[in-house]
Motif scaffolding. Structure first.
Motif, PDB file in Angstrom:
ATOM      1  N   SER A 162       0.773  -1.229  -0.146  1.00 33.27           N
ATOM      2  CA  SER A 162      -0.011  -0.076   0.010  1.00 33.27           C
ATOM      3  C   SER A 162       0.882   1.235   0.006  1.00 33.27           C
ATOM      4  O   SER A 162       2.097   1.275  -0.085  1.00 33.27           O
ATOM      5  CB  SER A 162      -0.954   0.149   1.339  1.00 33.27           C
ATOM      6  N   ASP A 193      -1.600   9.524   7.076  1.00 35.79           N
ATOM      7  CA  ASP A 193      -2.873   9.804   7.610  1.00 35.79           C
ATOM      8  C   ASP A 193      -2.963  11.452   7.879  1.00 35.79           C
ATOM      9  O   ASP A 193      -4.012  12.018   7.706  1.00 35.79           O
ATOM     10  CB  ASP A 193      -3.182   9.060   9.075  1.00 35.79           C
ATOM     11  N   LYS A 223     -12.083   5.694   9.802  1.00 38.20           N
ATOM     12  CA  LYS A 223     -11.299   5.151   8.717  1.00 38.20           C
ATOM     13  C   LYS A 223     -11.386   3.970   8.364  1.00 38.20           C
ATOM     14  O   LYS A 223     -11.070   3.503   7.052  1.00 38.20           O
ATOM     15  CB  LYS A 223      -9.741   5.638   9.315  1.00 38.20           C
ATOM     16  N   ARG A 225      -7.599   0.049   2.548  1.00 36.58           N
ATOM     17  CA  ARG A 225      -7.356  -1.510   3.021  1.00 36.58           C
ATOM     18  C   ARG A 225      -8.604  -1.962   3.377  1.00 36.58           C
ATOM     19  O   ARG A 225      -8.953  -3.333   2.837  1.00 36.58           O
ATOM     20  CB  ARG A 225      -6.585  -1.111   4.379  1.00 36.58           C
TER      21      ARG A 225
HETATM   22  P1  IMP Z   1       4.107  -1.030   3.051  1.00 37.50           P
HETATM   23  O1  IMP Z   1       3.915  -1.367   4.329  1.00 37.50           O
HETATM   24  O2  IMP Z   1       5.070  -1.509   2.235  1.00 37.50           O
HETATM   25  O3  IMP Z   1       2.694  -1.565   2.461  1.00 37.50           O
HETATM   26  O4  IMP Z   1       3.994   0.342   2.804  1.00 37.50           O
HETATM   27  C1  IMP Z   1       2.977   1.053   3.225  1.00 37.50           C
HETATM   28  C2  IMP Z   1       3.578   2.496   3.435  1.00 37.50           C
HETATM   29  O5  IMP Z   1       2.454   3.570   2.757  1.00 37.50           O
HETATM   30  C3  IMP Z   1       3.239   2.971   4.987  1.00 37.50           C
HETATM   31  O6  IMP Z   1       4.651   2.846   5.436  1.00 37.50           O
HETATM   32  C4  IMP Z   1       2.650   4.380   4.936  1.00 37.50           C
HETATM   33  O7  IMP Z   1       3.973   5.209   4.885  1.00 37.50           O
HETATM   34  C5  IMP Z   1       1.808   4.519   3.618  1.00 37.50           C
HETATM   35  N1  IMP Z   1       0.497   4.136   3.991  1.00 37.50           N
HETATM   36  C6  IMP Z   1      -0.210   2.980   3.547  1.00 37.50           C
HETATM   37  N2  IMP Z   1      -1.552   2.719   4.104  1.00 37.50           N
HETATM   38  C7  IMP Z   1      -1.358   3.928   4.629  1.00 37.50           C
HETATM   39  C8  IMP Z   1      -2.786   4.344   5.510  1.00 37.50           C
HETATM   40  O8  IMP Z   1      -3.675   3.695   5.609  1.00 37.50           O
HETATM   41  N3  IMP Z   1      -2.385   5.588   6.210  1.00 37.50           N
HETATM   42  C9  IMP Z   1      -1.213   6.121   6.025  1.00 37.50           C
HETATM   43  N4  IMP Z   1      -0.398   6.074   5.340  1.00 37.50           N
HETATM   44  C10 IMP Z   1      -0.196   4.819   4.813  1.00 37.50           C
END
Ligand code: IMP
Length: 195
Positions: free
Chosen positions: A68, A151, A171, A177
């Motif tokens: 994400s 966020d 949220k 998600r």
């Molecule tokens: P992942 O864990 O490799 O998927 O990295 C996701 C990164 O995207 C996180 O470290 C956040 O910086 C950002 N991110 C993903 N989802 C969210 C969310 O729901 N809120 C805020 N930041 C998010």
């Protein structure tokens, strides 16, 4: 039915297990303690697949993973898959500071952005993915105490406050998600018994 969630984050395993378990009684979400692969994909989908395939190869059980981040339109979709380390380290404060600095001169109508979450599910004979996109825009400054990552600088469409100012339950019901997990749950409700 048992599904492995390809993450070493026990909190995430519990939370996702509760969300999916609510609509799929009998589903057990297991954590994964095998080797973590290098996430060198070029898209959310590729990275989610890399993680889910690694967990499937290690455990032999149907496995899923998510990837994400935040995609900012005027930055051509960046930070995107590089969201977690955008500020130079995996530090959320630095990530947000850099993003706000990059958009310092950008007017409100050009600050469109989306949170994106792709989930990949890998089984013995299939690979399938689900994507949730939560549209909104980047705030001018930080606001709110909840959540994590971006966020405090993301204002979801239809709101006048950031995702960090929303109650976590709000949220978690609306987010990228939540959307991707909903699709996964619908798929499992139909195909689960065959996996
Ligand atoms: P992942 O864990 O490799 O998927 O990295 C996701 C990164 O995207 C996180 O470290 C956040 O910086 C950002 N991110 C993903 N989802 C969210 C969310 O729901 N809120 C805020 N930041 C998010």
């Amino acid at each position: 039915m048992q599904l492995v969630l390809a993450t070493h984050n026990a909190h995430k395993v519990l939370e996702v297990g509760q969300i999916l378990g609510a609509s799929l009684p009998g589903l057990e979400v297991l954590g994964y303690d095998g080797p973590e692969p290098v996430e060198d994909g070029t898209s959310f989908l590729e990275n989610a697949l890399i993680k889910a395939r690694a967990a499937f190869q290690h455990t032999g059980l149907p496995s899923f993973a998510d990837d994400s981040g935040i995609a900012v339109e005027i930055l051509g979709g960046s930070p995107g898959i590089f969201s977690a380390g955008w500020g130079g380290t995996r530090d959320s404060v630095a990530n947000r500071r850099l993003l706000l600095a990059q958009l310092a001169d950008v007017r409100p109508e050009h600050r469109a952005a989306s949170f994106v979450c792709t989930i990949a599910l890998v089984t013995a004979d299939s690979e399938i993915s689900f994507t949730g996109i939560w549209p909104g825009y980047v705030a001018a400054q930080e606001q709110g105490e909840h959540g994590f990552g971006y966020d405090p600088v993301f204002i979801p469409e239809g709101f006048e406050c950031t995702a960090a100012a929303l109650e976590p339950e709000v949220k978690n019901a609306l987010s990228h998600r939540a959307m991707a997990l909903e699709q996964l749950a619908s798929y499992l409700a139909v195909a689960g018994a065959e996996l």
